[in-house]
Design a protein around this motif. Sequence first.
Motif, PDB file in Angstrom:
ATOM      1  N   GLY A  31       0.681   5.887  11.561  1.00 52.24           N
ATOM      2  CA  GLY A  31      -0.915   5.131  10.572  1.00 52.24           C
ATOM      3  C   GLY A  31       0.509   4.092   9.704  1.00 52.24           C
ATOM      4  N   ALA A  32       1.474   5.002   9.479  1.00 50.89           N
ATOM      5  CA  ALA A  32       2.641   4.064   8.988  1.00 50.89           C
ATOM      6  C   ALA A  32       2.556   2.990  10.003  1.00 50.89           C
ATOM      7  CB  ALA A  32       3.744   5.045   7.858  1.00 50.89           C
ATOM      8  N   ALA A  82      10.067  -3.435   0.036  1.00 54.75           N
ATOM      9  CA  ALA A  82       9.545  -3.865  -0.928  1.00 54.75           C
ATOM     10  C   ALA A  82      11.172  -3.859  -1.890  1.00 54.75           C
ATOM     11  CB  ALA A  82       8.507  -2.788  -2.107  1.00 54.75           C
ATOM     12  N   ARG A  83      12.164  -3.958  -2.170  1.00 52.71           N
ATOM     13  CA  ARG A  83      13.121  -3.741  -2.638  1.00 52.71           C
ATOM     14  C   ARG A  83      14.160  -5.284  -2.090  1.00 52.71           C
ATOM     15  NH1 ARG A  83      17.760   0.558  -1.429  1.00 52.71           N
ATOM     16  NH2 ARG A  83      16.803   1.482  -2.321  1.00 52.71           N
ATOM     17  N   ASN A 104       6.716   5.799   3.923  1.00 51.52           N
ATOM     18  CA  ASN A 104       6.456   5.415   2.417  1.00 51.52           C
ATOM     19  C   ASN A 104       7.852   5.151   1.396  1.00 51.52           C
ATOM     20  OD1 ASN A 104       3.611   5.195   1.675  1.00 51.52           O
ATOM     21  ND2 ASN A 104       2.992   6.905   1.707  1.00 51.52           N
ATOM     22  N   GLN A 105       9.171   5.550   2.128  1.00 48.57           N
ATOM     23  CA  GLN A 105       9.736   5.220   1.708  1.00 48.57           C
ATOM     24  C   GLN A 105      10.275   4.112   2.046  1.00 48.57           C
ATOM     25  OE1 GLN A 105      12.272   8.606   3.176  1.00 48.57           O
ATOM     26  NE2 GLN A 105      11.951  10.671   1.225  1.00 48.57           N
ATOM     27  N   ARG A 117       0.804  -1.114   0.006  1.00 50.51           N
ATOM     28  CA  ARG A 117       0.193  -0.397  -0.044  1.00 50.51           C
ATOM     29  C   ARG A 117       0.651   0.919  -0.084  1.00 50.51           C
ATOM     30  NH1 ARG A 117      -3.625  -1.854   4.480  1.00 50.51           N
ATOM     31  NH2 ARG A 117      -4.725  -4.211   3.784  1.00 50.51           N
ATOM     32  N   ILE A 118       2.022   1.245  -1.117  1.00 52.40           N
ATOM     33  CA  ILE A 118       2.141   2.858  -0.959  1.00 52.40           C
ATOM     34  C   ILE A 118       2.604   3.587  -1.920  1.00 52.40           C
ATOM     35  CG2 ILE A 118       4.096   3.336  -2.282  1.00 52.40           C
ATOM     36  CD1 ILE A 118       6.275   0.003  -1.920  1.00 52.40           C
ATOM     37  N   LYS A 119       2.240   4.444  -1.454  1.00 53.24           N
ATOM     38  CA  LYS A 119       1.079   6.121  -1.627  1.00 53.24           C
ATOM     39  C   LYS A 119       1.969   7.200  -2.175  1.00 53.24           C
ATOM     40  CE  LYS A 119      -1.784   5.513   2.063  1.00 53.24           C
ATOM     41  NZ  LYS A 119      -1.989   6.814   3.436  1.00 53.24           N
ATOM     42  N   THR A 120       1.551   6.535  -4.115  1.00 54.23           N
ATOM     43  CA  THR A 120       2.530   7.814  -4.347  1.00 54.23           C
ATOM     44  C   THR A 120       1.819   8.123  -5.828  1.00 54.23           C
ATOM     45  OG1 THR A 120       4.247   7.181  -5.942  1.00 54.23           O
ATOM     46  CG2 THR A 120       2.986   5.549  -5.417  1.00 54.23           C
TER      47      THR A 120
END
Length: 538
Positions: free
Chosen positions: A433-434, A411-412, A404-405, A387-390
């Motif tokens: 939240g994150a 993810a990497r 998100n970073q 759920r990365i916000k971009t």
Amino acid sequence: MLSVTGLTKVFPGTRALDGADFTARAGEVHALIGENGAGKSTLIKVLTGVYRADGGSVTYQGEQVRFATPLQAQEAGISTIYQEVNLVPLMSVARNLFLGREPRRALGLVDFGRMHREAAQALAALGVRVDVRRPLGELSVGTQQMVALARAVSVNAKVVIMDEPTSSLEPREVETLFGVIRMLRERGIAVVYVSHRLDELYEVCDQVTVLRDGKVVHTGPLAELERLRLVSLMLGRQLGEVRAEGVTKFTGNHAREGRPVLAVDGLSVRHQLEKVSFAVGPGEVVGLGGLLGSGRSETVRAVAGALPPDAGTVAVDGAPVRTGSTPAAIRAGISLLPEDRKAEGIVPGLSVRENIALAALPGLSRFGLVDEKRVDEIVDTFVKRLRIKTSGVGQKVGELSGGNQQKVLLARWLAMHPKVLLLDEPTRGIDVGAKAEVQRLVDELAGEGLSVVLISSDPEELVEGSDRVVVLKDGAVVAELSGDGVSEDHLMAAIATAPSADEQSGKAEIASVVPPEDALLGGSGGGTGAAGKGDGDD
């Protein structure tokens, strides 16, 4: 001698100091302690003219001052010895010792003969005998630190600030340093001592000030503050029913049966780690607990090949992994999410897509040509799952929020299908939240069978997220918490009272964690002791 009142320093997005008060008196050694981000470094930099305070006042020898540069502070009599030696390695030892105040002859030329004699005398007083004409960079880090100490005490200082001065010293050099500190105290000099090593604090310090989140939460005589209380103040946790007295035995479920996925045995790095051993089973989350500087980050970096060990082994699924090699660790299935994502994780100028695919590129290319379609599939999969916000995968990762970073970094490494995931402060600097999303993801990954090593300075997060907690102190494993023993109270008691590596010498070793029937929290710790007495501990 030196005091601050209501000191405030604000950086974009954070209040590093929030109304802090601090007083260093002549002839006293004052400990300044706190966890990462507590405000210790900011306070020192305000005192020494590196930063200008946004509020409050600094009083030096009865007069209100505001140093514009570190040179002004030094000329006024405030010397600072930093953890990282800030001298000039290509210059000689003598030139470093007298840098900016070289003895001169009548015509203004440097009197090298006098400078060499006085430099040798200053170092001999600290038990250091070297050729002062040699370049500083040819000497060991410990000797360089002693040169920095000699420089600080030879400028007629009224206040000496020591920031983690023993981090690079051998035990013999530590004892020499403590002797110098006592000498400074006898000469009426105020010493501000910053260290994360509790044994050192109780040996040489008279007073203590504890900082947390930029605020002073305690100040007073150190001898009157028991260790368990000191740890609870640093971590911001209330004391529970667990006390420092006696030996507490922990029992409970350990790693799942069978061969561990990750087995670490006897990892040692000079001045940083001492025979660290632990294991992680499939689907298990093992936390690494301890105060700042206890060796947590160094341990995972050594496991991931980023910190070459002097001794010890790492194995994944029973197969040995070549230590000191990050590529070898990655090939074996070990992935590390570093503590400092901005300096060691993300590449801010690259896109979200490029950052996620970065580690997987060798496996996604053939004859030097990247399979762009496969890259898109992987990136899309993890952007949705995490759920990365971009605004789009082409957006620069430096433009994303901290949370998100952190997800991009996760993810990497998940794209590499690791067997072991090492998480160093995965929720630091991200919003609530994150933080919850990252914690949920870690739980999901463990539920799918991934082995996780978790580091967190938040005791609550560490306890709630871990099946077991391996506690480190001064670079060595001193206790293991499991089952019902995994609690904040037990964690604080272990940090405060478990014997250090030096204290364990000649005693029974701590129970194995590969996995044992039970684990043992070390002895009583012997109380606080009077300031200036007791045995040193590096």
